[in-house]
Design an enzyme around this catalytic site. Structure first.
Site, PDB file in Angstrom:
ATOM      1  N   LYS A  73      17.716  18.316   1.283  1.00 25.07           N
ATOM      2  CA  LYS A  73      18.692  19.374   2.197  1.00 25.07           C
ATOM      3  C   LYS A  73      20.079  18.562   2.326  1.00 25.07           C
ATOM      4  O   LYS A  73      21.243  19.138   2.472  1.00 25.07           O
ATOM      5  CB  LYS A  73      18.291  19.329   3.539  1.00 25.07           C
ATOM      6  CG  LYS A  73      16.983  20.319   3.617  1.00 25.07           C
ATOM      7  CD  LYS A  73      16.557  20.369   4.974  1.00 25.07           C
ATOM      8  CE  LYS A  73      15.608  21.578   5.171  1.00 25.07           C
ATOM      9  NZ  LYS A  73      14.945  21.780   6.672  1.00 25.07           N
ATOM     10  N   ASP A 109      18.490  26.802   9.663  1.00 25.05           N
ATOM     11  CA  ASP A 109      17.492  25.966  10.667  1.00 25.05           C
ATOM     12  C   ASP A 109      17.961  26.283  12.277  1.00 25.05           C
ATOM     13  O   ASP A 109      17.225  26.543  13.024  1.00 25.05           O
ATOM     14  CB  ASP A 109      17.235  24.558  10.151  1.00 25.05           C
ATOM     15  CG  ASP A 109      16.305  24.438   9.095  1.00 25.05           C
ATOM     16  OD1 ASP A 109      15.385  25.096   8.876  1.00 25.05           O
ATOM     17  OD2 ASP A 109      16.341  23.484   8.400  1.00 25.05           O
TER      18      ASP A 109
HETATM   19  P1  NAP Z   1      13.347  13.813   7.984  1.00 21.61           P
HETATM   20  O1  NAP Z   1      15.155  14.123   7.517  1.00 21.61           O
HETATM   21  O2  NAP Z   1      12.617  13.208   7.071  1.00 21.61           O
HETATM   22  O3  NAP Z   1      13.683  13.124   9.486  1.00 21.61           O
HETATM   23  C1  NAP Z   1      12.419  12.518  10.159  1.00 21.61           C
HETATM   24  C2  NAP Z   1      12.823  12.115  11.335  1.00 21.61           C
HETATM   25  O4  NAP Z   1      11.446  11.761  12.091  1.00 21.61           O
HETATM   26  C3  NAP Z   1      13.495  10.834  11.239  1.00 21.61           C
HETATM   27  O5  NAP Z   1      14.298  10.881  12.537  1.00 21.61           O
HETATM   28  C4  NAP Z   1      12.521   9.710  11.456  1.00 21.61           C
HETATM   29  O6  NAP Z   1      12.835   8.436  11.912  1.00 21.61           O
HETATM   30  C5  NAP Z   1      11.300  10.390  12.387  1.00 21.61           C
HETATM   31  N1  NAP Z   1       9.997   9.931  11.917  1.00 21.61           N
HETATM   32  C6  NAP Z   1       9.289   9.947  10.824  1.00 21.61           C
HETATM   33  N2  NAP Z   1       8.152   9.625  11.261  1.00 21.61           N
HETATM   34  C7  NAP Z   1       7.932   9.222  12.374  1.00 21.61           C
HETATM   35  C8  NAP Z   1       7.047   8.489  13.041  1.00 21.61           C
HETATM   36  N3  NAP Z   1       5.733   8.004  12.604  1.00 21.61           N
HETATM   37  N4  NAP Z   1       7.285   7.915  14.321  1.00 21.61           N
HETATM   38  C9  NAP Z   1       8.449   8.280  14.709  1.00 21.61           C
HETATM   39  N5  NAP Z   1       9.502   8.820  14.167  1.00 21.61           N
HETATM   40  C10 NAP Z   1       9.373   9.280  12.805  1.00 21.61           C
HETATM   41  O7  NAP Z   1      12.823  15.234   8.242  1.00 21.61           O
HETATM   42  P2  NAP Z   1      13.290  16.692   8.707  1.00 21.61           P
HETATM   43  O8  NAP Z   1      13.731  17.339   7.621  1.00 21.61           O
HETATM   44  O9  NAP Z   1      14.192  16.198   9.832  1.00 21.61           O
HETATM   45  O10 NAP Z   1      12.063  17.214   9.582  1.00 21.61           O
HETATM   46  C11 NAP Z   1      11.186  16.667  10.385  1.00 21.61           C
HETATM   47  C12 NAP Z   1      10.114  17.587  10.920  1.00 21.61           C
HETATM   48  O11 NAP Z   1      10.740  18.877  11.270  1.00 21.61           O
HETATM   49  C13 NAP Z   1       9.182  17.728   9.634  1.00 21.61           C
HETATM   50  O12 NAP Z   1       7.713  17.913  10.128  1.00 21.61           O
HETATM   51  C14 NAP Z   1       9.467  19.429   9.053  1.00 21.61           C
HETATM   52  O13 NAP Z   1       8.304  19.973   8.676  1.00 21.61           O
HETATM   53  C15 NAP Z   1       9.779  19.788  10.512  1.00 21.61           C
HETATM   54  N6  NAP Z   1      10.659  21.052  10.378  1.00 21.61           N
HETATM   55  C16 NAP Z   1      10.304  22.226  10.924  1.00 21.61           C
HETATM   56  C17 NAP Z   1      10.996  23.409  10.672  1.00 21.61           C
HETATM   57  C18 NAP Z   1      10.659  24.702  11.334  1.00 21.61           C
HETATM   58  O14 NAP Z   1      11.071  25.689  10.795  1.00 21.61           O
HETATM   59  N7  NAP Z   1       9.573  24.663  12.182  1.00 21.61           N
HETATM   60  C19 NAP Z   1      12.160  23.207  10.056  1.00 21.61           C
HETATM   61  C20 NAP Z   1      12.733  22.016   9.473  1.00 21.61           C
HETATM   62  C21 NAP Z   1      12.034  21.000   9.647  1.00 21.61           C
HETATM   63  P3  NAP Z   1      13.547   7.377  11.385  1.00 21.61           P
HETATM   64  O15 NAP Z   1      15.095   7.886  11.305  1.00 21.61           O
HETATM   65  O16 NAP Z   1      13.172   6.074  11.842  1.00 21.61           O
HETATM   66  O17 NAP Z   1      12.898   7.623   9.859  1.00 21.61           O
END
Ligand code: NAP
Length: 283
Positions: A73, A109
Site C-alpha cells: 500500500k 479505506d
Molecule cells: P501494518 O501496516 O502492518 O500495521 C500493523 C500495525 O499493527 C503496526 O502499528 C504494528 O505495530 C501493529 N501490530 C502488529 N502486530 C502487533 C502486536 N502483536 N501487538 C501490538 N501491535 C501490533 O498493517 P495495516 O495495513 O495497518 O493493517 C492492520 C490491520 O487492519 C490488519 O489486521 C488488516 O487486516 C486490518 N485492516 C482491515 C481493513 C478492513 O476493511 N476491515 C482495512 C485495512 C486493514 P508496530 O509498528 O510495532 O509493528
C-alpha cells in the site's frame, strides 16, 4: 456467481502478497454479476521485488484498475502517475484507477471506515478517540477521524512508527500529538477505541490488544478493523463490559464499494457485497 466473460470484459484485480485469503474477488465479482456487468476481478499475487513491473503490466494489459493490499500500500505510490491528495496525506494507496493509460492512486479505506462507523451508530464529531496501531490502516483511520472532527490519540507498540505518523500528519493536523499515557489512562477519557492492529485475527483468536487483567471501560464504543473472526476477543471483552462493539466487515465492504464506484461509475450493490463477504467467511 456466473461470470459473463467476453471480448469486452473489463478487468480489475487485487495486488498483494499473499492474496489467497482475500474476500475481495468474491465480493466484487458478485457485485458485477448483480449489476449484470461484464467485469472480472482477479487475485494478483505480486512479489515485492516486482511491484513496479506489476503496475506497468496493469496499464499495458488495459486493466481498469486494482485494489492494493499488504505489503504494497505504501510502496505502490512511487509507481503511479498520480496520487490523489487524500491518499498522499494518508501515505497509502489501496485503489488504483487506470485512466487514459495513467495509474491514479486513491485511498478508500478512510471512507469505508467512516461509513461503517456511522452504520454502527457512532458520530465521531467532537468525540475523543484512541487508535491502536500506526500502520497503513491506522493512518486511514486517523485521517478519517480527524477529518470528521474527532480528537485522536495514537498508541503503538513501536514508538518510531507512531512518531512517523504524527510527523507526517502534523502539517495537515497540527493538533495531533504524542503521549506517554497508558491505554488505561487514555481510554478513561475517550469515547471510541479503534483496533487498527492485526491482533486477534484468525487463527490467533484468543489474543486481544486489551490486557486480560485490566477492567474494560463499559462507556466506550469499540471498532475492531479485524473482521475474521466476526466477534474478536476484543469485541467479546467490550460486549461483556456493556460497551458497544463494531466489527471490521463493514469497513471492508464499504472501502470495496467506493473502489467499485470509482472503477465502474455505478452505485455499488452493498447488500450483495455484505451477503457474499459473510457467506465466504462461513457466517
Ligand atoms: P501494518 O501496516 O502492518 O500495521 C500493523 C500495525 O499493527 C503496526 O502499528 C504494528 O505495530 C501493529 N501490530 C502488529 N502486530 C502487533 C502486536 N502483536 N501487538 C501490538 N501491535 C501490533 O498493517 P495495516 O495495513 O495497518 O493493517 C492492520 C490491520 O487492519 C490488519 O489486521 C488488516 O487486516 C486490518 N485492516 C482491515 C481493513 C478492513 O476493511 N476491515 C482495512 C485495512 C486493514 P508496530 O509498528 O510495532 O509493528
Amino acid at each position: 456467481m456466473p461470470l459473463n466473460i467476453n471480448g469486452q470484459t473489463k478487468l480489475v484485480g487485487l495486488i498483494g502478497y499473499p492474496v489467497e485469503h482475500s474476500l475481495s474477488p468474491a465480493m466484487h465479482n458478485s457485485a458485477f454479476a448483480a449489476l449484470n456487468l461484464s467485469w472480472c476481478y482477479v487475485p494478483l499475487p505480486v512479489h515485492p521485488d516486482r511491484l513496479g513491473e506489476a503496475v506497468a503490466g496493469l496499464q499495458a494489459l488495459s486493466f481498469v484498475g486494482a485494489n492494493v493490499t499488504v505489503p504494497h500500500k505504501e510502496a505502490v505510490m512511487s509507481y503511479l502517475d498520480e496520487v490523489i491528495p487524500e491518499a498522499q496525506a494518508i501515505g497509502a494507496v489501496n485503489t488504483i484507477v487506470v485512466r487514459d493509460g495513467q495509474g491514479i492512486g486513491y485511498n478508500t479505506d478512510w471512507q469505508g471506515f467512516l461509513t461503517a462507523l456511522s452504520e454502527g451508530g457512532f458520530d465521531p464529531h467532537g468525540k475523543r478517540a484512541v487508535v491502536l496501531g500506526a500502520g497503513g490502516a491506522a493512518r486511514a483511520v486517523v485521517y478519517a477521524l480527524v477529518q470528521a472532527g474527532a480528537q485522536v490519540t495514537v498508541l503503538n507498540r513501536t514508538l518510531a512508527r507512531a512518531q512517523a505518523l504524527v510527523r507526517d500528519f502534523s502539517p495537515l493536523f497540527p493538533a495531533l500529538s504524542l503521549t506517554l499515557q497508558t491505554l488505561e489512562e487514555q481510554t478513561a477519557e475517550a469515547h471510541l477505541l479503534v483496533n487498527a492492529t492485526p491482533v486477534g485475527t484468525w487463527p490467533e483468536v484468543d489474543q486481544s490488544p486489551w490486557p486480560e487483567d485490566l477492567a474494560f471501560p463499559g462507556h466506550l464504543t469499540v471498532f475492531d478493523l479485524v473482521y475474521n473472526p466476526h466477534q474478536t476477543k476484543l469485541l467479546q471483552q467490550a460486549r461483556a463490559a456493556g460497551a458497544k462493539d463494531i466489527g471490521g466487515l463493514g469497513m471492508l465492504v464499504h472501502q470495496g464499494a467506493v473502489a467499485f464506484e470509482l472503477w465502474t461509475g455505478e452505485k455499488a450493490p452493498v447488500e450483495t457485497m455484505y451477503e457474499v463477504a459473510n457467506k465466504t467467511l462461513g457466517r
